[in-house]
Design an enzyme around this catalytic site. Structure first.
Site: not given
Ligand code: CO
Length: 220
Positions: A55, A109
């Site tokens: 990401d 995350h």
């Protein structure tokens, strides 16, 4: 072929932005008087191996406020440590046995798109086969995950459980276990990044030896 593609002004502008960004970085390197970049050009001695999500919002150096040379990095979708992934295993072996890193950090995350996708029954393409590894983690904890009503919380809890599972996968490797036989300064950590605050949250599941591993996982 490339020239023709780059005739597209929007494409050209976004590519030039990358080059301009690099020019700004080159200027910073030029202005640095510490000599650290000249030193870095000769070799690296990072103390950390970071295994994070691909990401764009979770860059290892910014999150840890570190500079080039300080973190060895491997990233893939949903920060997975798949037993037979030669890419991950090669990075791990080099980091542990050549660079002698002291910390291996699995960094997940909150709001991870890969984890969210794994909780859906939608097809996304070839990635579905990668996401099956996360579905396997869900299978171990399906009761807990199913009991959470809020979708966001469901994803975030699986993010945490997935990090724990990947830490466990790392500790099962012969690479980590053999390193522990040789030295006592290697720790494997599980952490989660809260993108909204930038905070790196320690899940407090650090492993520093093979004692806690299940019978079939701990090598003699
Ligand atoms: Co992610």
């Amino acid at each position: 072929m490339l020239k023709k593609q780059m005739d597209n002004p929007v494409l050209k502008a976004s590519f030039e932005k990358i080059l301009a960004g690099n020019q700004a970085w080159v200027k910073q390197v030029e202005e640095d008087t510490s000599g650290k970049f000249k030193q870095l050009a000769k070799g690296q001695h990072p103390e950390i191996l970071w295994i994070g999500c691909a990401d764009s919002r979770v860059p290892a150096n910014q999150i840890t406020n570190t500079l080039p040379g300080e973190v060895f990095v491997h990233r893939n979708i949903a920060n997975m440590c798949v037993h037979s992934d030669m890419n991950m295993l090669s990075v791990l072996d080099y980091a542990v046995n050549v660079l002698k890193v002291k910390h291996v950090i699995v960094a997940g995350h909150y709001g991870c798109g890969g984890v969210a996708a794994s909780l859906s029954r939608k097809q996304f393409g070839i990635i579905d086969n990668w996401l099956c590894h996360i579905k396997d983690v869900y299978r171990f904890h399906s009761e807990e995950i199913d009991a959470i009503e809020n979708e966001e919380e469901k994803v975030n809890r699986l993010v945490e459980l997935n990090v724990a599972e990947q830490v466990s996968n790392l500790c099962s490797t012969s690479i980590i276990q053999n390193a522990w036989k040789e030295r006592d300064d290697l720790a494997v950590h599980g952490m989660v990044i809260d993108i909204a605050t930038g905070k790196l949250i320690d899940l407090d599941i650090t492993v520093t030896d093979s004692e806690g591993l299940g019978k079939v996982f701990a090598y003699h």
